[in-house]
Design a protein around this motif. Structure first.
Motif, PDB file in Angstrom:
ATOM      1  N   GLY A 245       3.489  -4.377   9.544  1.00  3.55           N
ATOM      2  CA  GLY A 245       3.637  -4.179   8.101  1.00  3.55           C
ATOM      3  C   GLY A 245       2.386  -3.627   7.442  1.00  3.55           C
ATOM      4  N   HIS A 246       1.245  -3.690   8.141  1.00  2.00           N
ATOM      5  CA  HIS A 246       0.001  -3.236   7.515  1.00  2.00           C
ATOM      6  C   HIS A 246      -0.487  -1.919   8.104  1.00  2.00           C
ATOM      7  CE1 HIS A 246      -0.104  -6.766   5.047  1.00  2.00           C
ATOM      8  NE2 HIS A 246       0.225  -7.457   6.124  1.00  2.00           N
ATOM      9  N   GLN A 247       0.444  -1.128   8.643  1.00  2.00           N
ATOM     10  CA  GLN A 247       0.104   0.261   8.976  1.00  2.00           C
ATOM     11  C   GLN A 247       0.242   1.054   7.680  1.00  2.00           C
ATOM     12  OE1 GLN A 247       3.208   2.401  11.219  1.00  2.00           O
ATOM     13  NE2 GLN A 247       4.387   0.487  11.195  1.00  2.00           N
ATOM     14  N   LEU A 255      -0.853  -1.060  -3.899  1.00  2.06           N
ATOM     15  CA  LEU A 255      -1.845  -1.959  -3.311  1.00  2.06           C
ATOM     16  C   LEU A 255      -1.114  -3.084  -2.572  1.00  2.06           C
ATOM     17  CD1 LEU A 255      -4.952  -2.139  -3.330  1.00  2.06           C
ATOM     18  CD2 LEU A 255      -4.738  -3.770  -5.226  1.00  2.06           C
ATOM     19  N   CYS A 256      -1.580  -3.374  -1.386  1.00  3.92           N
ATOM     20  CA  CYS A 256      -0.947  -4.414  -0.556  1.00  3.92           C
ATOM     21  C   CYS A 256      -1.655  -5.752  -0.775  1.00  3.92           C
ATOM     22  CB  CYS A 256      -1.047  -3.992   0.904  1.00  3.92           C
ATOM     23  SG  CYS A 256      -0.268  -5.141   2.052  1.00  3.92           S
ATOM     24  N   ALA A 257      -0.958  -6.830  -0.503  1.00  4.10           N
ATOM     25  CA  ALA A 257      -1.560  -8.168  -0.620  1.00  4.10           C
ATOM     26  C   ALA A 257      -2.754  -8.321   0.316  1.00  4.10           C
ATOM     27  CB  ALA A 257      -0.514  -9.229  -0.322  1.00  4.10           C
ATOM     28  N   CYS A 258      -2.833  -7.485   1.362  1.00  5.99           N
ATOM     29  CA  CYS A 258      -3.958  -7.569   2.307  1.00  5.99           C
ATOM     30  C   CYS A 258      -5.216  -6.901   1.741  1.00  5.99           C
ATOM     31  CB  CYS A 258      -3.582  -6.947   3.646  1.00  5.99           C
ATOM     32  SG  CYS A 258      -3.561  -5.142   3.643  1.00  5.99           S
ATOM     33  N   GLY A 259      -5.077  -6.199   0.614  1.00  3.80           N
ATOM     34  CA  GLY A 259      -6.231  -5.550  -0.004  1.00  3.80           C
ATOM     35  C   GLY A 259      -6.270  -4.047   0.224  1.00  3.80           C
ATOM     36  N   GLY A 262      -1.120   1.212   0.292  1.00  6.82           N
ATOM     37  CA  GLY A 262      -0.076   1.993   0.946  1.00  6.82           C
ATOM     38  C   GLY A 262       0.409   1.458   2.282  1.00  6.82           C
ATOM     39  N   CYS A 263       0.225   0.136   2.527  1.00  5.80           N
ATOM     40  CA  CYS A 263       0.782  -0.443   3.757  1.00  5.80           C
ATOM     41  C   CYS A 263       2.311  -0.388   3.692  1.00  5.80           C
ATOM     42  CB  CYS A 263       0.386  -1.915   3.898  1.00  5.80           C
ATOM     43  SG  CYS A 263      -1.373  -2.194   4.128  1.00  5.80           S
ATOM     44  N   LEU A 264       2.938  -0.308   4.868  1.00 11.04           N
ATOM     45  CA  LEU A 264       4.402  -0.327   4.951  1.00 11.04           C
ATOM     46  C   LEU A 264       4.970  -1.516   4.175  1.00 11.04           C
ATOM     47  CD1 LEU A 264       7.136   0.554   6.252  1.00 11.04           C
ATOM     48  CD2 LEU A 264       6.537  -0.935   8.183  1.00 11.04           C
TER      49      LEU A 264
HETATM   50 ZN   LIG Z   1      -1.408  -4.542   3.979  1.00 14.47          ZN
END
Ligand SMILES: [Zn+2]
Length: 358
Positions: A245-247, A255-259, A262-264
């Protein structure tokens, strides 16, 4: 079709003193439903008839095996062979899924059949202590009574990133208070059971036996994938493989929750929040086609509450993207199936069962 989680121990929790005992149990488990003879066990394990006789006597005495009738072999004279079978309820294992919305807990027997289950809504956004206390209370309730002494352990599936070897969580998105938590030690102290912490998607891919190259693709509160490659669970250098999911699929995306941007996962969840299911499905479909091209998996099971609540658009988009992005989709055929809703806790329980089959 040889993959077995038993071949991939996270750490040595084996319950049996003798590795040959486990080999015999594995052969019995893999044998015919009506049982397997000692002669066949010798052939399958490579052990001598004498060793098989000793080991089966021990396993019968421990109640793990039972004699299940006799078999006359065609063309052979003499005594019919006694068949041996596993006693499914001789031992049990627990599997739990700890998610952002709640806890699911299962008890399974030696064949992996679910014998009891419980669920609870919890709030993992805050401190982990009360959530772990609740899970421990659920474990106590589920294992109360005569089966308590026959529980092999608890497999606990969580969102990543995490380190399976030491059972420590690392910056799980949406669970900030859990960063650095020694989850395995915390749960072992609370339940007095051996605990194996595993990434939810890896547990998902272990919920069933299957082809040697396969994936479990998950869309729930997050997106991820569990991988079996070349017949082995693929965990990676830090046991954190499968952060599918974080590709990055769009460097200028949400913005993704991982910081990262554009993560999947961010693209899918943003589209779903805006009720643009087709957009989320297409993004997932493209990523699945990329996964197949990168790793040449032949079997993908789809899981996660969000996907299973509305599977059709996702399945359609994945099939479309596979058909258009794989150059020869007939040659590189991929079997697509829906995972059962309990695949993740079942896979976690399968890991705890390996204590007997390692
Ligand atoms: Zn992410």
């Amino acid at each position: 079709m040889t993959t077995d989680p038993a071949l991939h121990p996270v750490r040595n929790l084996s319950l049996l003193r003798d590795r040959n005992d486990a080999a015999v149990l594995r052969a019995v488990r893999a044998g015919a439903e009506n049982g397997i003879s000692r002669v066949e066990l010798a052939a399958h394990t490579g052990l001598t008839a004498q060793a098989i006789s000793k080991i089966t006597a021990r396993l019968l005495a421990e109640g793990l095996l039972t004699e299940a009738g006799r078999e006359r072999v065609a063309g052979q004279t003499g005594k019919p062979r006694t068949l041996l079978r596993l006693v499914p309820r001789a031992r049990f294992a627990l599997g739990a899924q700890l998610g952002r919305r709640g806890i699911r807990l299962l008890q399974v027997d030696l064949t992996g059949t679910v014998t009891a289950r419980a669920e609870a809504a919890v709030d993992p956004q805050g401190e982990p202590g009360p959530v772990l206390d609740r899970l421990a209370a659920m474990v106590d309730d589920l294992t109360a009574g005569p089966t308590a002494q026959r529980v092999l352990g608890l497999g606990l599936a969580c969102p990543g990133p995490l380190d399976t070897r030491d059972g420590v969580l690392h910056q799980v998105t949406g669970m900030p208070g859990w960063h650095g938590l020694h989850l395995r030690d915390e749960m072992e102290a609370r339940t007095h059971l051996p605990v194996i912490v595993e990434k939810n998607t890896t547990a998902g891919v272990l919920s069933r036996l299957g082809p040697d190259n396969r994936a479990f693709v998950y869309l729930g509160d997050g997106v991820g994938a569990g991988l079996v490659l070349g017949g082995r669970v693929h965990r990676g250098a830090r046991t954190n493989a499968g952060e599918f999911g974080h590709q990055c699929v769009d460097p200028t995306g949400p913005l993704c929750a991982c910081g990262a941007r554009g993560c999947l996962e961010a693209v899918c969840l943003t589209a779903l929040r805006a009720r643009r299911t087709d957009e989320a499905a297409r993004a997932l479909g493209i990523a699945v086609a990329n996964l197949v091209r990168l790793l040449d998996v032949e079997d993908i099971s789809l899981g996660g509450t969000t996907l299973l609540d509305d599977p059709d658009p996702f399945e359609t988009a994945i099939r479309t993207e596979l058909a258009t992005r794989i150059p020869d989709p007939h040659w590189q055929h991929v079997t697509l199936t829906r995972a059962p809703r309990l695949a993740i806790p079942q896979g976690a329980a399968a890991l705890a069962l390996t204590r007997l089959f390692l």
